[in-house]
Motif scaffolding. Structure first.
Motif, short mmCIF file in Angstrom:
data_model
loop_
_atom_site.label_atom_id
_atom_site.label_comp_id
_atom_site.label_asym_id
_atom_site.label_seq_id
_atom_site.Cartn_x
_atom_site.Cartn_y
_atom_site.Cartn_z
N ALA A 34 0.82 -1.20 0.00
CA ALA A 34 0.00 0.00 0.00
C ALA A 34 0.87 1.27 0.00
O ALA A 34 0.53 2.26 -0.65
N PRO A 219 -8.90 0.43 -4.50
CA PRO A 219 -7.64 -0.13 -3.99
C PRO A 219 -7.48 -1.62 -4.23
O PRO A 219 -6.39 -2.16 -4.03
N ALA A 343 -6.02 2.67 -0.27
CA ALA A 343 -5.05 1.57 -0.27
C ALA A 343 -4.36 1.45 1.09
O ALA A 343 -4.13 0.34 1.58
#
Length: 398
Positions: A34, A219, A343
């Motif tokens: 991420a 995401p 994310a």
């Protein structure tokens, strides 16, 4: 232009997914993936906020050409670094920031160029085809990147990607001189563009809907390395195939989007598409079969792509000619900022619980969030639809 954009986007997607795979292989942490994704997304969002201002300052040709040249140089530098020092996560983050800064200039420039060279009556079709090139690149990029990563290693992947930018650089340099829009009476400002989002409900609705969807649902693509492992498939080629499934569905929007828009209110189509995407995320969380997951990802790609394309078209049509670059910049900034934030949230929750719980929670939130807006639209009925259409027709760029 679309063909050259397809090649450049394929190279960029190939690199992006490979970077995520390498980061996850090194750390086994969804949060690290991420962070790498957020380094690109955060820089993209920040750069998109000023892209309209930069375009009015240096011109439609200089901005995307310079950004493409920096992408080419950055990919070459990363290929050199990874061949000597290894694929350190730090270098991946640095390259993500540089690529994000340049990508926003390229995207805003290409959208303005499309609007300048495409006939007005075919703008919906052109935007849809441009979105399709993004979808096709998400098929070719992950699949090719995964295979190349496994066969020839990391540095050659970045080297190949670097040269994929050159055709688009040449095409933009030639085509950017064709649009002959009259110069505005005064230099547009970002504050003035923000006023149009407050003034026109259709623009405000498009912005809020896109931000919510990008925050909660999108995401998924950045977190696919963790999703792939949850399916007991951790090879690079499996990762590429699963992400390509999302892109296969995305291409399908070209076949259905015009027919849907002719028969239904745009806002209803977008609402139903994103509610369906939430349901697919929930089903993906409950299933652990690779082939079923692939089918769900195809459907997810279709629904999300329909929503994205129709929202972007609304922004194109409703934006005034004098402020279109700034309106697009603000729209892209909000949506681009939402994805890396989402994310990071996905990564934190996935490390705390697991990726399946994250998928399920995101699906439920998306269904309730978009569903509430859809119910409101349906309650107002055809009157709201006619009001939205009239609003787009009255817009200075409509």
């Amino acid at each position: 232009m679309l063909a050259a954009a397809l090649l450049a986007r394929t190279g960029a997607t190939m690199v992006g997914l490979s970077m995520g795979f390498v980061a996850y292989e090194q750390t086994a942490s969804a949060f690290t993936v991420a962070v790498v994704a957020a380094s690109f997304g955060g820089a993209f969002a920040a750069s998109s906020l000023i892209a309209g201002h930069v375009l009015t300052r240096i011109g439609l040709r200089a901005m995307p050409v310079g950004a493409l040249a920096s992408q080419f140089a950055g990919a070459l530098a990363l290929a050199s670094v990874t061949s000597t020092a290894g694929a350190d996560v730090t270098w991946l983050i640095i390259f993500g920031v540089v690529a994000g800064l340049a990508s926003a200039f390229i995207f805003v420039g290409s959208q303005m160029l499309l609007h300048g060279v495409a006939p007005g009556e075919h703008l919906q079709r052109v935007v849809s085809l441009d979105a399709a090139t993004m979808s096709v690149s998400r098929i070719a990029g992950p699949a090719l990147g995964g295979v190349l990563l496994a066969v020839i290693g990391i540095p050659p992947v970045f080297l190949i990607a670097a040269f994929s930018y050159l055709p688009l650089l040449g095409v933009v340099a030639v085509l950017a001189g064709r649009p002959n829009d009259p110069p505005p009476a005064h230099r547009a400002r970002l504050r003035e563009a923000a006023r149009y989002f407050r003034q026109f409900r259709i623009l405000r609705w498009a912005l809020l809907t896109a931000a919510l969807a990008e925050l909660i649902a999108l995401p998924l693509v950045q977190m696919m390395p963790a999703v792939t492992e949850s399916l007991n498939r951790d090879a690079a080629d499996r990762l590429g195939i699963l992400v390509a499934c999302v892109a296969v569905g995305s291409v399908g929007q070209v076949l259905v989007i015009e027919r849907l828009r002719a028969q239904h209110d745009t806002r209803v189509i977008v609402g139903v598409a994103y509610v369906a995407a939430g349901a697919l995320l929930l089903e993906l969380a409950l299933d652990d079969e690779l082939f079923v997951a692939g089918a769900l990802l195809v459907a997810f790609g279709l629904t999300v792509s329909i929503g994205r394309t129709m929202l972007l078209t609304c922004v194109h049509v409703a934006s005034p000619d004098s402020h279109r670059a700034h309106v697009l910049s603000l729209y892209i900034f909000v949506t681009a900022a939402a994805t890396p934030i989402g994310a990071l949230l996905w990564g934190v929750v996935a490390d705390w619980l697991n990726i399946d719980a994250t998928l399920g929670g995101a699906g439920v939130l998306l269904m309730f969030g978009i569903g509430a807006g859809l119910i409101s639209i349906l309650r107002h009925g055809s009157g709201a639809s006619h009001s939205a259409v009239a609003e787009m027709a009255k817009a200075p760029g409509g």
